[in-house]
Design a protein around this motif. Structure first.
Motif, mmCIF file in Angstrom:
data_model
loop_
_atom_site.group_PDB
_atom_site.id
_atom_site.type_symbol
_atom_site.label_atom_id
_atom_site.label_comp_id
_atom_site.label_asym_id
_atom_site.label_seq_id
_atom_site.Cartn_x
_atom_site.Cartn_y
_atom_site.Cartn_z
ATOM 1 N N PRO A 1 -24.420 11.083 20.494
ATOM 2 C CA PRO A 1 -25.393 10.345 19.688
ATOM 3 C C PRO A 1 -25.893 9.069 20.356
ATOM 4 C CG PRO A 1 -23.201 10.197 18.741
ATOM 5 C CD PRO A 1 -23.135 11.235 19.807
ATOM 6 N N ALA A 2 -25.095 8.467 21.233
ATOM 7 C CA ALA A 2 -25.577 7.282 21.955
ATOM 8 C C ALA A 2 -26.767 7.647 22.835
ATOM 9 C CB ALA A 2 -24.453 6.687 22.801
ATOM 10 N N GLY A 3 -26.675 8.793 23.503
ATOM 11 C CA GLY A 3 -27.798 9.263 24.301
ATOM 12 C C GLY A 3 -29.014 9.567 23.449
ATOM 13 N N LEU A 4 -28.791 10.145 22.272
ATOM 14 C CA LEU A 4 -29.898 10.451 21.375
ATOM 15 C C LEU A 4 -30.572 9.179 20.870
ATOM 16 C CD1 LEU A 4 -28.303 13.348 19.266
ATOM 17 C CD2 LEU A 4 -29.901 13.539 21.195
ATOM 18 N N ILE A 5 -29.790 8.145 20.616
ATOM 19 C CA ILE A 5 -30.362 6.866 20.175
ATOM 20 C C ILE A 5 -31.233 6.271 21.272
ATOM 21 C CG2 ILE A 5 -29.793 4.478 19.573
ATOM 22 C CD1 ILE A 5 -27.273 5.626 18.168
ATOM 23 N N ALA A 6 -30.755 6.328 22.505
ATOM 24 C CA ALA A 6 -31.542 5.794 23.617
ATOM 25 C C ALA A 6 -32.859 6.545 23.750
ATOM 26 C CB ALA A 6 -30.736 5.875 24.908
ATOM 27 N N LEU A 7 -32.825 7.863 23.667
ATOM 28 C CA LEU A 7 -34.056 8.656 23.759
ATOM 29 C C LEU A 7 -34.998 8.342 22.599
ATOM 30 C CD1 LEU A 7 -32.559 12.093 24.851
ATOM 31 C CD2 LEU A 7 -34.003 10.583 26.235
ATOM 32 N N ALA A 8 -34.442 8.190 21.412
ATOM 33 C CA ALA A 8 -35.272 7.890 20.246
ATOM 34 C C ALA A 8 -35.949 6.533 20.390
ATOM 35 C CB ALA A 8 -34.425 7.926 18.977
#
Length: 344
Positions: free
Chosen positions: A11-18
């Motif tokens: 989810p940390a990676g998903l937050i960065a992409l978002a």
């Protein structure tokens, strides 16, 4: 370790992409944190196996450091995306705010909690930095010096009393832990000297708000403070749920019994436990604060009380005091009867 890294890091990676790309990406961290974790807990009713006694986890601390650094990088990035001038719609900003806030509260917070329990001073300082960035630096003192000493007693501000609703508990716990942590650190400082830790905590909090202003002016300050409040709410909910109504008995000599497994509520679900770095195995953490999180044990049902649902679900239920009492009142009474701790 692979499960811990996947559940908490993805989810940390998903937050960065978002935050960087916007658009449909903003749905992914929100859906992951709000729905996917609970769905996996329910669809696959698995309890993660326990590590062999004495097992070592050289990668455990590395993951904590990675998560702590990710938090410190993601927080200003999210503030810029939510408060700054960009192409995100209001709905996308709200989704990103809550999706990222859930990760800060349910992953970065347990990582910081583990960091302040590590013996390495640089890891401890990283944990303090994480808490300071969400304006809750005093937790680094109050948790170790007050909560772990007085848990399940009236002296501990972070132990919820039976029947006490969360919205009454939260201000009492916040202010009480701030004062108790201050007193504990002042007593230590009188013996050791040096800079009072609360000066560091307040400095980190002020610096964080200044960073918010530099990123996006007043909206940046408000969004940073809002995210901090969201994280603090989740931390207080975790304390409320994990010790609700549990009390230590007074021994014949007038002393309190030692903290044991029966003084914390636990949750066995596998994926939310991996996401939260085994924080739901709370009894064993109190028994062995320095034990690496992958090695925490889950006590048997006759040794420690268990929550009826995963910890994030129970925290959500606690937002409604009436519903919480309806769900937990009979379970608390049954545990007290079973363990012989019913005070009548």
């Amino acid at each position: 370790m692979a499960l811990f890294a996947l559940a908490s890091g993805l989810p940390a990676g998903l937050i960065a992409l978002a935050a960087l790309l916007g658009g449909g990406w903003v749905w992914l961290p929100f859906l992951y944190m709000a729905f996917l974790t609970v769905m996996l807990d329910q669809i696959i009713p698995l309890v993660a196996p326990e590590a062999p006694e004495g097992a070592e986890f050289p990668a455990a601390d590395a993951l904590l450091v990675a998560l702590g650094l990710a938090h410190l990088c993601l927080l200003p990035l999210v503030v810029h995306a939510v408060a700054g001038q960009n192409g995100l719609s209001m709905g996308q900003r709200v989704l990103l705010f809550f999706g990222a806030g859930l990760w800060f509260g349910q992953v970065a917070n347990p990582a910081a909690h583990e960091l302040i329990h590590r013996g390495n001073r640089w890891m401890f300082r990283l944990g303090v930095a994480v808490y300071g960035s969400v304006l809750f630096g005093h937790h680094a003192s109050a948790h170790r010096l007050v909560h772990h000493v007085h848990a399940a007693t009236a002296t501990d501000p972070n132990t919820a009393r039976a029947g006490e609703g969360f919205w009454r508990f939260a201000p009492r716990a916040w202010t009480g832990s701030f004062r108790a942590g201050w007193q504990a650190e002042s007593a230590r400082q009188a013996r050791r000297g040096g800079l009072h830790p609360y000066a560091t905590y307040l400095g980190l909090g002020l610096g964080s708000l200044i960073a918010g202003a530099m990123i996006a002016g007043l909206p940046g300050v408000l969004v940073w403070a809002g995210l901090a409040a969201h994280v603090q709410l989740q931390l207080l909910l975790a304390d409320y749920v994990q010790h609700y109504g549990l009390t230590r008995a007074t021994l014949p000599d007038g002393r309190l019994e030692p903290v044991s497994d029966r003084h914390s509520w636990n949750a066995p679900q596998w994926y939310s436990s991996a996401l939260m770095l085994n924080a739901p195995r709370h009894s064993d953490h109190h028994a062995h604060p320095a034990r690496p999180y992958p090695a925490l044990r889950l006590p048997g049902r006759d040794q420690a009380p268990r929550l009826p649902y995963p910890l994030p679900v129970c925290a959500t239920l606690a937002l409604s005091p009436r519903l919480w009492r309806r769900v937990m009142g009979p379970r608390l009474a049954e545990w007290q009867r079973q363990s012989g701790t019913d005070r009548g």
